[in-house]
Design a protein around this motif. Structure first.
Motif, PDB file in Angstrom:
ATOM      1  N   ASP A  38       0.854  -1.183   0.000  1.00 31.07           N
ATOM      2  CA  ASP A  38       0.000   0.000   0.000  1.00 31.07           C
ATOM      3  C   ASP A  38       0.893   1.238   0.000  1.00 31.07           C
ATOM      4  N   ALA A  39       0.473   2.254  -0.741  1.00 31.84           N
ATOM      5  CA  ALA A  39       1.288   3.463  -0.862  1.00 31.84           C
ATOM      6  C   ALA A  39       1.516   4.148   0.479  1.00 31.84           C
ATOM      7  N   GLY A  40       0.606   3.965   1.428  1.00 33.44           N
ATOM      8  CA  GLY A  40       0.741   4.603   2.734  1.00 33.44           C
ATOM      9  C   GLY A  40       1.289   3.684   3.797  1.00 33.44           C
ATOM     10  N   GLY A  41       2.088   2.707   3.419  1.00 38.75           N
ATOM     11  CA  GLY A  41       2.604   1.726   4.362  1.00 38.75           C
ATOM     12  C   GLY A  41       3.585   2.312   5.365  1.00 38.75           C
ATOM     13  N   ASP A  42       3.685   1.665   6.534  1.00 35.36           N
ATOM     14  CA  ASP A  42       4.607   2.097   7.586  1.00 35.36           C
ATOM     15  C   ASP A  42       6.050   1.707   7.287  1.00 35.36           C
ATOM     16  N   HIS A  43       6.246   0.697   6.448  1.00 34.62           N
ATOM     17  CA  HIS A  43       7.594   0.250   6.085  1.00 34.62           C
ATOM     18  C   HIS A  43       7.771   0.424   4.575  1.00 34.62           C
ATOM     19  N   THR A  44       9.010   0.439   4.138  1.00 35.27           N
ATOM     20  CA  THR A  44       9.289   0.548   2.711  1.00 35.27           C
ATOM     21  C   THR A  44      10.066  -0.674   2.251  1.00 35.27           C
ATOM     22  N   LEU A  45      10.045  -0.875   0.961  1.00 40.03           N
ATOM     23  CA  LEU A  45      10.757  -2.014   0.376  1.00 40.03           C
ATOM     24  C   LEU A  45      12.264  -1.909   0.613  1.00 40.03           C
ATOM     25  N   ASP A  46      12.762  -0.692   0.748  1.00 41.93           N
ATOM     26  CA  ASP A  46      14.209  -0.495   0.929  1.00 41.93           C
ATOM     27  C   ASP A  46      14.728  -1.116   2.230  1.00 41.93           C
ATOM     28  N   THR A  47      13.851  -1.200   3.231  1.00 42.38           N
ATOM     29  CA  THR A  47      14.311  -1.644   4.552  1.00 42.38           C
ATOM     30  C   THR A  47      13.755  -3.003   4.968  1.00 42.38           C
ATOM     31  N   TYR A  48      12.889  -3.581   4.169  1.00 43.80           N
ATOM     32  CA  TYR A  48      12.241  -4.830   4.594  1.00 43.80           C
ATOM     33  C   TYR A  48      13.106  -6.036   4.233  1.00 43.80           C
ATOM     34  N   ASP A  49      13.198  -6.974   5.166  1.00 48.21           N
ATOM     35  CA  ASP A  49      13.955  -8.211   4.957  1.00 48.21           C
ATOM     36  C   ASP A  49      13.014  -9.274   4.398  1.00 48.21           C
ATOM     37  N   GLY A  50      13.223  -9.603   3.123  1.00 49.13           N
ATOM     38  CA  GLY A  50      12.346 -10.573   2.472  1.00 49.13           C
ATOM     39  C   GLY A  50      12.939 -11.960   2.343  1.00 49.13           C
ATOM     40  N   THR A  51      13.901 -12.283   3.199  1.00 47.35           N
ATOM     41  CA  THR A  51      14.547 -13.594   3.097  1.00 47.35           C
ATOM     42  C   THR A  51      13.806 -14.688   3.855  1.00 47.35           C
ATOM     43  N   ASP A  52      12.903 -14.300   4.753  1.00 47.70           N
ATOM     44  CA  ASP A  52      12.115 -15.288   5.499  1.00 47.70           C
ATOM     45  C   ASP A  52      10.863 -15.662   4.708  1.00 47.70           C
ATOM     46  N   PRO A  53      10.175 -16.756   5.089  1.00 46.06           N
ATOM     47  CA  PRO A  53       8.923 -17.113   4.408  1.00 46.06           C
ATOM     48  C   PRO A  53       7.949 -15.944   4.421  1.00 46.06           C
TER      49      PRO A  53
END
Length: 313
Positions: A242-257
């Protein structure tokens, strides 16, 4: 004259009409209830009844169409044949110029004992709904959907951290096909769609996915919230875009399930699904760009998560 009614054959005249005593129960019966009024759509004379019947006929027509889907275009047809998509016939338009892709499609069809049928061009146009068929069309069987448990089992067998995309409010089959292709390209393990008010895997989806729908399972579930809770219990983090999300793709760790929930460009993610997500995440873009197309947004996130997983190994 008084007493005339006593003579033989005489008839007493009276001004009274009908029964001389009581009403024969007619009034009592008229006062009795007739039960609840039927719904408007159940009354044959009502407009809603006719509308319901029309909707049923249209739904039946859609069902019949789903039983006889065409994948058209030389590259999509060859991709589907390589992927061993269940098919019942390969149609070739008469007079179609031959090239390597057309010859390959005919060769693959013969190897799989799929009938190759020639049709006049105008008949081919009619069968494919005037789509850009390039002189070739593959008749595919109805898609066999998986379940969320099938996806979980598939991930467990792979030994990899799961990466699944859930689509909410996506009604365009081309978007669905593009997402399926992106999930396959970036090492994802499956796609989840709702059973109602959603695009399904049709010929348009097959074509847009370029045959990857045959190799990547698509699960169709009745209740998305319940499905997300099932995945959370299995150890998945649920990320809603969502455009108004609390987190951004730059900082999210997507290595977990992870389960990536994508909503439509207009409606976004539905309220209950959004409340079930563990994280609402935005994709950094230029401020003057309002939003991304659903399949583009999914592709961006999948690409980043795939990069993170490659570099973490």
């Amino acid at each position: 004259m008084a007493g005339n009614d006593q003579r033989r054959g005489a008839v007493r005249k009276t001004n009274k009409k009908g029964a001389t005593k009581g009403s024969g129960g007619q009034v009592r019966r008229s006062l009795q209830g007739k039960g609840p009024t039927p719904k408007a759509e159940d009354r044959e004379y009502h407009a809603k009844f006719r509308a319901k019947k029309l909707a049923e006929r249209r739904a039946q027509g859609r069902h019949e169409k789903e039983q006889d889907e065409f994948v058209v275009g030389r590259n999509p047809v060859v991709e589907c044949l390589h992927a061993k998509v269940p098919a019942t016939a390969l149609y070739i338009a008469e007079g179609t110029a031959k090239d390597d892709r057309l010859s390959e499609a005919v060769y693959l069809a013969h190897n799989r004992a799929i009938p190759v049928i020639e049709k006049a061009k105008h008949e081919m146009d009619r069968l494919t709904g005037n789509m850009m068929h390039q002189g070739i069309g593959l008749v595919v069987e109805p898609y066999k959907y998986a379940t969320v448990d099938d996806l979980i089992d598939r991930v467990n067998e792979s030994g990899e951290p799961g990466m699944i995309v859930m689509l909410d409010n996506i009604t365009d089959p081309r978007n669905l096909g593009a997402v399926i292709r992106s999930v396959a390209a970036f090492g994802g393990h499956g796609v989840i769609i709702p059973e109602r008010r959603s695009a399904s895997v049709t010929a348009v989806t097959w074509r847009t996915s370029a045959g990857t729908a045959a190799r990547l399972p698509v699960a169709r579930e009745v209740n998305l919230v319940r499905t997300l809770k099932r995945l959370q219990q299995a150890g998945y983090q649920v990320v809603g875009l969502d455009a108004g999300g609390d987190h951004t793709l730059d900082t999210y760790d997507g290595t977990d399930p992870v389960v990536i929930v994508v909503g439509s460009e207009g409606k976004g993610i539905s309220r209950l699904v959004g409340e079930t997500c563990d994280t609402i995440m935005s994709i950094p873009t230029e401020k003057w760009v309002e939003s991304l197309n659903a399949s583009v947004a999914a592709g961006v996130v999948l690409s980043e998560f795939a990069r993170q997983r490659r570099t973490s190994n």
